[in-house]
Design an enzyme around this catalytic site. Structure first.
Site, PDB file in Angstrom:
ATOM      1  N   LYS A 101       0.822  -1.416   0.035  1.00 25.43           N
ATOM      2  CA  LYS A 101       0.200  -0.110  -0.085  1.00 25.43           C
ATOM      3  C   LYS A 101       0.895   0.843   0.106  1.00 25.43           C
ATOM      4  CE  LYS A 101      -4.450  -2.177   1.240  1.00 25.43           C
ATOM      5  NZ  LYS A 101      -3.894  -3.500   1.629  1.00 25.43           N
TER       6      LYS A 101
HETATM    7  C1  LIG Z   1      -4.626  -4.067   0.771  1.00 26.93           C
HETATM    8  C2  LIG Z   1      -3.989  -5.068   1.055  1.00 26.93           C
HETATM    9  C3  LIG Z   1      -4.188  -6.458   0.131  1.00 26.93           C
HETATM   10  C4  LIG Z   1      -5.349  -6.587  -0.652  1.00 26.93           C
HETATM   11  O1  LIG Z   1      -5.574  -5.408  -1.824  1.00 26.93           O
HETATM   12  P1  LIG Z   1      -6.688  -5.568  -2.942  1.00 26.93           P
HETATM   13  O2  LIG Z   1      -5.827  -4.328  -3.376  1.00 26.93           O
HETATM   14  O3  LIG Z   1      -7.265  -5.262  -1.523  1.00 26.93           O
HETATM   15  O4  LIG Z   1      -6.869  -6.930  -3.158  1.00 26.93           O
HETATM   16  C5  LIG Z   1      -3.072  -7.513  -0.219  1.00 26.93           C
HETATM   17  N1  LIG Z   1      -2.283  -7.889   0.899  1.00 26.93           N
HETATM   18  C6  LIG Z   1      -2.230  -7.317   2.098  1.00 26.93           C
HETATM   19  C7  LIG Z   1      -0.520  -7.158   2.796  1.00 26.93           C
HETATM   20  C8  LIG Z   1      -2.409  -5.934   2.169  1.00 26.93           C
HETATM   21  O5  LIG Z   1      -2.529  -4.600   2.462  1.00 26.93           O
END
Ligand SMILES: *Cc1c(COP(=O)(O)O)cnc(C)c1O
Length: 469
Positions: free
Chosen positions: A113
């Site tokens: 993120k």
């Molecule tokens: C947010 C997140 C996901 C999922 O990602 P999306 O874009 O919501 O499908 C997977 N793994 C981690 C570690 C995350 O922080």
């Protein structure tokens, strides 16, 4: 480049408009009115680009030069990743046996993120500085989003951020990454409730149009278009690193929750990148049911798993995928989504489903025992520690063969999930987190029985009057 709502009631919007908005006014999500495609020349010549250069080339195609001129965009792209711990920003570890781990977790909070939020923070700051404005960002988080959002906003005087986190319900490290940030513009509430409960006061506040406008509140969770845009470039990076020659296919395995990341991949594909997308999910398998059987339906509750960031009830970005697979048919998307919201379920019509299956070819549902088993196997065979989210994608790798080179997206560092690592018989990783325990913390509490909605509004009012004064 203009933007519209997936449900069609708004169109002709600029990048800035959609960056500062949450949901579209008709309840839809913002998307480009059309997806720019690459010329064969571009596909060839981008192959020698660094990750940062790819980010520049791709964001350039989605943002009008009159909104952000070339030099300014260069500046944004070159400054936004400066706190990443490797100069390349992202990298691929080839463990052998076709196991190529795409490590997207070198940002400050050790999850992918950071990739999107660090540039979204710079975009927001860029426009706010130009107009001498101030906004307050509101975030409800179950773990990774809150800390990445805090890092993207901290120290910027054009923004304040208020985060609500579910106390004791995310990992200790995730909590410290939010509470151990002492900044004037960062305001953290530890809430005695789960992530659905803490979303309630936030939703209520966002429903009050005049309050939102007066205090300039914005939302940067994965419904924000800026996040999706910033998640397109890594697919290009993966492609160029792994393809045999330009034009040949590469498969990418994407661990999926709210489907933001895989929406970025789908857009990359629509731009003309020859990738195949497949996905893994936890027992919260609404995405699997939707992609495989067209059964887009909510279950009663979220089942907690070891891959907690993928434990969601409603994958918001499926709406964007429906928009893409209907080729921008906003009337049809509007009808489907309204029906979904009214009944908690809708059947995706066959023509859409067939296109959707062309975008996302396969999906595997992975249980906690399999996550632990896969983490153990990769430690034994390759001396490499996976995070539990990444382990779901590696489970896919072991379950199904690919005829193409395959990249497996690693969404977080194992350092964030010591409990899962210990459970798999490993020694927890401490790199990147060992400083956290000794830092001072700063937060307020929202206890059971208190009026969280009033507390949140009071905090927002206090921020506004401080910034005005
Ligand atoms: C947010 C997140 C996901 C999922 O990602 P999306 O874009 O919501 O499908 C997977 N793994 C981690 C570690 C995350 O922080």
């Amino acid at each position: 480049m203009k933007y519209c709502s997936t449900r069609g009631k708004e169109s002709g919007l600029a990048f800035r408009d959609v960056l500062f908005a949450g949901y579209a006014k008709d309840g839809g999500l913002y998307m480009p009115e059309s997806i720019p495609t690459l010329t064969p020349d571009e596909l060839e010549s981008w192959s020698s680009c660094s990750y940062r250069e790819l980010v520049y080339n791709i964001t350039r195609k989605f943002i009008d030069q009159r909104e952000i001129p070339n030099e300014d965009l260069q500046e944004i792209v070159s400054s936004c990743y400066k706190r990443f711990s490797i100069p390349e920003v992202v990298q691929i570890k080839k463990l052998g046996d076709g196991l190529n781990i795409v490590e997207l977790f070198y940002g400050v909070t050790l999850a992918f993120k950071d990739l999107a939020l660090s540039i979204v923070g710079e975009f927001l700051n860029y426009f706010l500085k130009k107009s001498k404005d101030h906004v307050t960002v509101l975030v409800g988080t179950s773990g990774d989003t809150g800390s990445a959002a805090i890092e993207s906003v901290r120290g910027k005087d054009s923004m304040d951020i208020v985060v609500l986190l579910p106390q004791g319900r995310c990992t200790k490290i995730q909590e410290l990454q939010m509470t151990a940030v002492i900044e004037d513009n960062v305001h953290v509430f530890c809430v005695d409730g789960n992530s659905d409960e803490l979303d309630e006061p936030i939703k209520r506040v966002f429903l009050e149009e005049s309050f939102v406008a007066e205090h300039r509140l914005i939302c940067i969770n994965s419904i924000n278009w800026g996040r999706i845009l910033a998640q397109i470039p890594h697919y290009f990076y993966i492609y160029y690193q792994l393809c045999q020659s330009i034009g040949d296919s590469v498969e990418v395995v994407v661990p999926t929750g709210a489907a933001g990341n895989i929406t970025g991949g789908t857009i990359a594909m629509k731009m003309g990148l020859p990738i195949h997308l497949v996905t893994s999910v936890t027992l919260n398998d609404i995405v699997a049911r939707t992609f495989q059987d067209g059964n887009f339906s909510v279950k009663d509750s979220v089942v907690p798993s070891l891959a907690s960031a993928m434990d969601i009830q409603i994958p918001y970005n499926v709406e964007r995928l429906l928009y893409l697979s209907s080729d921008g048919n906003t009337v049809e998307v509007g009808k489907l989504m309204t029906s979904f919201e009214e009944n908690g379920k809708v059947a995706v019509p066959d023509n859409l489903l067939n296109t959707l299956k062309n975008y996302i070819k396969d999906c595997l549902v992975v249980h906690d025992d399999e996550i632990t088993e896969v983490m153990k196997k990769v430690m034994e065979d390759h001396k490499y520690i996976l995070c539990p989210h990444t382990a779901t994608a590696v489970a896919y790798h072991y379950a199904k063969k690919s005829t193409y080179p395959r990249g497996i997206i690693a969404t977080a560092s194992p350092a964030k999930f010591p409990e899962a690592v210990t459970k798999a018989g490993g020694v927890p990783v401490t790199k990147g987190i060992d400083h956290l325990e000794s830092l001072p913390t700063q937060f307020e509490c929202m206890a059971k029985g208190q009026d969280w909605y009033v507390m949140l509004k009071n905090k927002i009012k206090a921020i506004s009057s401080k910034r005005k004064g």
